[in-house]
Design a protein around this motif. Structure first.
Motif, mmCIF file in Angstrom:
data_model
loop_
_atom_site.group_PDB
_atom_site.id
_atom_site.type_symbol
_atom_site.label_atom_id
_atom_site.label_comp_id
_atom_site.label_asym_id
_atom_site.label_seq_id
_atom_site.Cartn_x
_atom_site.Cartn_y
_atom_site.Cartn_z
ATOM 1 N N LYS A 225 -6.758 -17.392 75.037
ATOM 2 C CA LYS A 225 -5.642 -17.085 75.934
ATOM 3 C C LYS A 225 -5.325 -18.255 76.846
ATOM 4 C CE LYS A 225 -6.753 -12.210 75.887
ATOM 5 N NZ LYS A 225 -7.538 -11.126 76.480
ATOM 6 N N ILE B 2 -3.687 -18.928 80.385
ATOM 7 C CA ILE B 2 -3.275 -18.217 81.591
ATOM 8 C C ILE B 2 -2.592 -19.183 82.550
ATOM 9 C CG2 ILE B 2 -4.017 -16.790 83.545
ATOM 10 C CD1 ILE B 2 -6.515 -17.054 80.851
ATOM 11 N N PHE C 127 -10.410 -12.242 81.813
ATOM 12 C CA PHE C 127 -9.274 -12.382 80.890
ATOM 13 C C PHE C 127 -9.719 -12.222 79.443
ATOM 14 C CE2 PHE C 127 -6.895 -14.268 84.505
ATOM 15 C CZ PHE C 127 -5.753 -13.483 84.394
ATOM 16 N N ALA D 25 -9.885 -8.684 78.860
ATOM 17 C CA ALA D 25 -8.603 -7.990 79.068
ATOM 18 C C ALA D 25 -8.729 -6.858 80.080
ATOM 19 C CB ALA D 25 -8.045 -7.472 77.738
ATOM 20 N N PHE E 82 0.043 -9.067 87.278
ATOM 21 C CA PHE E 82 -0.092 -9.562 85.918
ATOM 22 C C PHE E 82 1.314 -9.502 85.328
ATOM 23 C CE2 PHE E 82 -4.418 -7.777 86.648
ATOM 24 C CZ PHE E 82 -5.108 -8.965 86.547
ATOM 25 N N LYS E 83 1.880 -10.668 85.024
ATOM 26 C CA LYS E 83 3.286 -10.771 84.631
ATOM 27 C C LYS E 83 4.135 -10.076 85.708
ATOM 28 C CE LYS E 83 6.117 -10.542 80.459
ATOM 29 N NZ LYS E 83 6.264 -9.821 79.200
ATOM 30 N N ILE F 159 -0.275 -6.690 78.459
ATOM 31 C CA ILE F 159 -0.122 -8.041 79.021
ATOM 32 C C ILE F 159 -1.431 -8.810 78.898
ATOM 33 C CG2 ILE F 159 0.179 -9.314 81.191
ATOM 34 C CD1 ILE F 159 2.160 -7.010 82.021
ATOM 35 N N LEU F 160 -2.538 -8.132 79.252
ATOM 36 C CA LEU F 160 -3.831 -8.821 79.254
ATOM 37 C C LEU F 160 -4.356 -9.083 77.847
ATOM 38 C CD1 LEU F 160 -5.618 -7.095 82.261
ATOM 39 C CD2 LEU F 160 -4.612 -9.369 82.170
ATOM 40 N N SER G 1 -2.330 -10.263 75.440
ATOM 41 C CA SER G 1 -1.456 -11.240 74.777
ATOM 42 C C SER G 1 -2.006 -12.653 74.913
ATOM 43 C CB SER G 1 -0.036 -11.129 75.334
ATOM 44 O OG SER G 1 -0.047 -11.291 76.728
ATOM 45 N N GLU H 265 -0.589 -15.435 75.825
ATOM 46 C CA GLU H 265 -0.145 -16.207 76.990
ATOM 47 C C GLU H 265 0.102 -15.242 78.127
ATOM 48 O OE1 GLU H 265 2.793 -19.176 76.466
ATOM 49 O OE2 GLU H 265 2.033 -19.772 74.485
ATOM 50 N N ILE H 266 -0.605 -15.455 79.225
ATOM 51 C CA ILE H 266 -0.576 -14.505 80.336
ATOM 52 C C ILE H 266 -0.153 -15.210 81.609
ATOM 53 C CG2 ILE H 266 -1.973 -12.915 81.716
ATOM 54 C CD1 ILE H 266 -3.854 -12.722 79.278
ATOM 55 N N GLU H 267 0.711 -14.538 82.367
ATOM 56 C CA GLU H 267 1.102 -15.102 83.641
ATOM 57 C C GLU H 267 0.517 -14.248 84.758
ATOM 58 O OE1 GLU H 267 5.290 -16.470 85.381
ATOM 59 O OE2 GLU H 267 5.223 -16.246 83.193
#
Lengths: 403, 403
Positions: free
Chosen positions: B280, B282, B312, B315, B342-343, B364-365, B367, B369-371
């Motif tokens: 991932k 982040i 992360f 998740a 998270f996103k 989201i967690l 995927s 690519e996480i923002e």
């Protein structure tokens, strides 16, 4: 000084303890510990320097500012009471007040918590727990208390010693817990929590000095994961019941200080040995730094280097990672002045790899306790720092330890 | 600005490249790359701030002090030529001189190395490699070169863009490598190595500014493992062959600077995505810090927190670890001013956990690519930092990557 095998915090005169499960941990494992002294304790304490601190830390700090004497310390595991806002603070106050009331004390009860961050305490269970733990206080309850403060710890951590101050026998008993979010920077400086009790009669100034000198070369020179907790707390408690000539300065203080430092160093090694997933305790001896503080800085950069930690897990004498991590931490280190030993085996001299006995080095790197010495040739600074390896079990524990 | 799909460093006019195996890597994988320009390059470069630096870094720094123009950059993988003493330095000099001679250049050849620390280069193979790589230079050899600088990298990292300076098309092409010992602190600040070439005509001052602004918000705000290498090197090369109006200041410089920053940020994301074991990428957006530098400091403490990294991997929306890591890095953060997203999903507001959509957050967690956005409510400082998860594969790679 003599180590009292099998004893912990209740080795100390007039100190009793208990540990029980009150339901904070759904597993049914012990989650609440109480330490109690029949006569008042003087207390020196140090807490995390994280700018986000848990409610029990905030409240115990306030108690220590407002009061000089205490008789009880209540610690729960399974819930850190951190990031819990006003509700969390009120819960901390209630924990303390409920304990004092139950014990019939005029003095306030010091508190500490460890466990999951971000959830409030189940206060009904906590109140019932306080009733139960107080009813279970026993003069040999130290191990139960030490068990009740464990989170991801695999074994209980306790130690006790006795020494003579003039001709009077004085005892120091202690307990601690690790095992993750361990990178103590206690101010005076993990969630390590430690309670060290003594029956010595000692002045407040001498007690504070023993605390600050003790933590400097023990807890504060160790790390499991580089993460400094919101809850780290160390309490040094002295109830004067040994009736020794009061320790204030000079040789008596030095003896006491050495004993406290020994105890804290042993607790540190237990915490690191029981670091999450850890299979190896590595003592990093840094020699020849500009000064002791810089030696500690270099040592801690090795302790926290993932490449060094995985190297020890892999039992690989990849000394280049050690020198690289040292160079990243301290300015002015010159390669030609660096040497690396695993135990007594020199593997790099004056910055260059040398032929070494692969079998001997392999055996050293496969043992559960490893000593590394790094010389950096800049001055007379020395420090020993304590770290563990990084491995699959660490990842498993922390990817699964969940909300 | 337009991204040129599938192109890398040889998208740039008059730049050719090659990548071959010369036997440094026993696996037979490519281990030597050469970048060559038909006309001289101006060069701005940044290197590791580790106080232990590899021989090729020391020598390239010297070349850059003594000379203004270059035509060639030689990079080997498989051996870092670090901690190799005088022999290593002499080997670095020979690598450079042998390349210039083979290419018939009056100018010196810049060099970089990456791979195992503490072993000297097999110079007979290196000399044969230089012969071979020079004979293989091709106008579309960028991908071969990008492949040849890989160590534990899983994929090649290259990118190219074109933009207009006034009415003239200018191109920038680049390549980079990760994937471990990545915590760049390039001074101007992994072993990451990156070469960014452009055919733009640009003043030396503007080129230096583009380098330092570019690395500040890209490489220097990223980390795989927190270990800063002895070999990190970034070269920004400009050969002026686009014949654009010279870039010196104003809007042209801003356009160029934006393009270089974009390229370096994309390379940074590729490096982190390909971090050892990483599953991932982040992006940590820190908002409301005292200033941008403190925002970056907080962001980097999250990037390097083992507890956040394993969270992360697992998740798990254990936001308490995020706030704890932030608090450990920056003084004065107040819990009641912190919020975590998270996103677009708010999970903690004003320091307290809130009810959130478990399914959405779980997705989201999980995927690649996480923002993450952390607000700390102290001021107007912002920064985005880049990190990866920590997992079993990381441990496997680094416990087995051996001397």
């Amino acid at each position: 000084m003599k180590i009292l095998d099998g004893l912990g915090i209740t080795a100390v005169k007039k100190v009793s303890a208990a540990g029980i499960n009150c339901g904070i941990k759904p597993s049914g494992k012990k989650d609440m510990a109480l330490i109690y002294s029949e006569v008042p304790f003087k207390v020196a304490a140090a807490f995390t320097d994280n700018s986000i601190v848990a409610a029990p830390v905030t409240y115990s700090k306030k108690l220590l500012r407002d009061h000089d004497e205490f008789q009880a310390l209540l610690i729960n595991s399974g819930n850190a009471n951190a990031c819990t806002g006003d509700k969390g603070y009120n819960d901390a106050v209630e924990m303390s007040e409920f304990t004092s009331k139950k014990l019939g004390l005029d003095s306030s009860t010091l508190i500490a918590s460890t466990g999951l961050i971000g959830e409030t305490l189940p206060m009904e269970k906590v109140r019932q727990g306080i009733e139960s733990v107080a009813d279970n206080l026993r003069p040999n309850g130290g191990s139960d208390a030490a068990e009740a403060i464990m989170t991801t710890d695999a074994f209980i951590k306790e130690i006790a010693v006795e020494l003579k101050i003039s001709d009077t026998v004085v005892r120091i008993g202690a307990m601690a817990k690790g095992a993750g979010m361990i990178a103590p920077r206690l101010v005076s400086h993990a969630t390590m929590i430690a309670a060290v009790a003594t029956d010595a009669d000692i002045s407040s100034g001498a007690l504070s000095k023993a605390l600050s000198e003790g933590i400097k070369t023990s807890f504060n020179r160790s790390s499991v994961d580089g993460d400094t907790s919101t809850n780290d707390s160390v309490f040094l408690l002295a109830n004067s019941s040994a009736k020794n000539p009061k320790i204030e300065s000079g040789e008596d203080l030095q003896l006491f200080l050495n004993a406290v430092t020994f105890i804290m160093t042993e607790l540190t090694k237990m915490i690191i040995k029981d670091g999450e997933g850890a299979t190896k305790l590595i003592s990093y001896n840094i020699k020849g730094a500009k000064n002791d503080d810089e030696a500690a800085l270099i040592g801690m950069s090795l302790v926290n280097s993932l490449l060094v930690k995985t190297m020890f897990f892999g039992a690989d004498p990849n000394w280049g990672r050690i020198i690289a991590a040292a160079g990243a931490s301290a300015p002015g280190i010159e390669l030609k002045n660096t040497s690396v030993y695993f135990k007594d085996q020199l593997v790099a001299k004056d910055g260059l790899g040398i032929e070494f006995d692969q079998e001997k080095v392999g055996a050293i790197l496969s043992s559960p306790e490893i000593e590394l010495t790094l010389e950096v040739g800049q001055g007379k600074g020395v420090a020993t720092c304590y770290g563990c390896d990084l491995n699959h079990e660490y990842v498993r524990i922390n990817a699964e330890y969940t909300t």
